[in-house]
Scaffold this motif. Structure first.
Motif, PDB file in Angstrom:
ATOM      1  N   SER A  94       0.845  -1.189   0.000  1.00 38.94           N
ATOM      2  CA  SER A  94       0.000   0.000   0.000  1.00 38.94           C
ATOM      3  C   SER A  94       0.879   1.238   0.000  1.00 38.94           C
ATOM      4  O   SER A  94       2.006   1.218   0.471  1.00 38.94           O
ATOM      5  CB  SER A  94      -0.941   0.002   1.206  1.00 38.94           C
ATOM      6  N   GLN A 118      -7.628   4.101   0.489  1.00 37.52           N
ATOM      7  CA  GLN A 118      -7.871   2.771   1.058  1.00 37.52           C
ATOM      8  C   GLN A 118      -9.130   2.822   1.904  1.00 37.52           C
ATOM      9  O   GLN A 118      -9.489   3.873   2.440  1.00 37.52           O
ATOM     10  CB  GLN A 118      -6.704   2.351   1.948  1.00 37.52           C
ATOM     11  N   ASN A 131      -7.714  -1.853   2.411  1.00 37.66           N
ATOM     12  CA  ASN A 131      -7.872  -2.341   1.041  1.00 37.66           C
ATOM     13  C   ASN A 131      -7.941  -1.166   0.073  1.00 37.66           C
ATOM     14  O   ASN A 131      -8.482  -0.112   0.408  1.00 37.66           O
ATOM     15  CB  ASN A 131      -9.150  -3.173   0.929  1.00 37.66           C
ATOM     16  N   PRO A 132      -7.402  -1.335  -1.135  1.00 32.49           N
ATOM     17  CA  PRO A 132      -7.383  -0.225  -2.091  1.00 32.49           C
ATOM     18  C   PRO A 132      -8.782   0.176  -2.535  1.00 32.49           C
ATOM     19  O   PRO A 132      -9.681  -0.662  -2.648  1.00 32.49           O
ATOM     20  CB  PRO A 132      -6.577  -0.774  -3.261  1.00 32.49           C
ATOM     21  N   SER A 153      -4.528   2.549  -7.915  1.00 26.58           N
ATOM     22  CA  SER A 153      -5.344   1.967  -6.859  1.00 26.58           C
ATOM     23  C   SER A 153      -6.556   1.232  -7.431  1.00 26.58           C
ATOM     24  O   SER A 153      -6.968   0.198  -6.909  1.00 26.58           O
ATOM     25  CB  SER A 153      -5.788   3.073  -5.893  1.00 26.58           C
TER      26      SER A 153
END
Length: 178
Positions: free
Chosen positions: A3, A9, A14-15, A44
């Motif tokens: 990341s 995020q 999480n992206p 992303s």
């Protein structure tokens, strides 16, 4: 997945794609592991889609960004480096399949829209980010003349304080069940 502090995020790390939050909310549960995605512009969103669909293909014009993104991708993601003047718009041809979902969020967006529509599956949808910009009006009109309907998702994007729009172009019987 690595990341980066400069990429959006969710609360779990999480992206998230840099598109409007209403669109993310809309699309999140509609993506399936059977879908194949092509995107103009990587980052992303590539990592986000990679975690939700069968296969992601992406094209990037910035060599340094390409290297950074490529090093962080899952095995179901393929990224192409193509110069803007030499192959960027036409990179979608190299995969030689029809896509469920094409995301246009990079450079030369009107030209990308006009090329990408040729490679949509009969149930495929095209997504245009920053669709509120007047410079993309030609591409929007092109899609509408092709018989697509559209839904605009206005709002903020993760980590940004500017208000914008992400638009979904679709036909009846599409893969998102709209």
């Amino acid at each position: 997945i690595k990341s980066y502090q400069s990429t959006p995020q969710d609360a779990s790390g999480n992206p998230l794609p840099w598109v409007t939050l209403p669109f993310i909310h809309f699309i999140n549960d509609r993506l399936t592991k059977e879908m194949t995605v092509f995107e103009y512009g990587s980052g992303s969103s590539t990592r986000y889609f990679g975690g939700k669909v069968k296969q992601v293909y992406s094209v990037e014009h910035d060599k340094d960004w390409f290297k950074k993104v490529n090093d962080s991708l899952d095995n179901n993601c393929t990224i192409f480096y193509r110069e803007l003047e030499n192959g960027y718009v036409n990179a979608i041809k190299e995969v030689n399949i029809n896509f469920d979902f094409v995301m246009v969020d990079g450079r030369n967006r009107v030209a990308c829209i006009k090329e990408a529509v040729k490679y949509l599956d009969e149930k495929g949808v095209l997504i245009l980010d920053n669709s509120e910009r007047e410079e993309y009006r030609e591409g929007i009109d092109f899609m509408l003349k092709k018989g697509f309907k559209k839904i605009d998702f206005f709002g903020f994007a993760p980590g940004l304080i500017t208000f914008g729009s992400t638009t979904v172009f679709y036909r009846s019987g599409n893969c998102l069940n709209i």
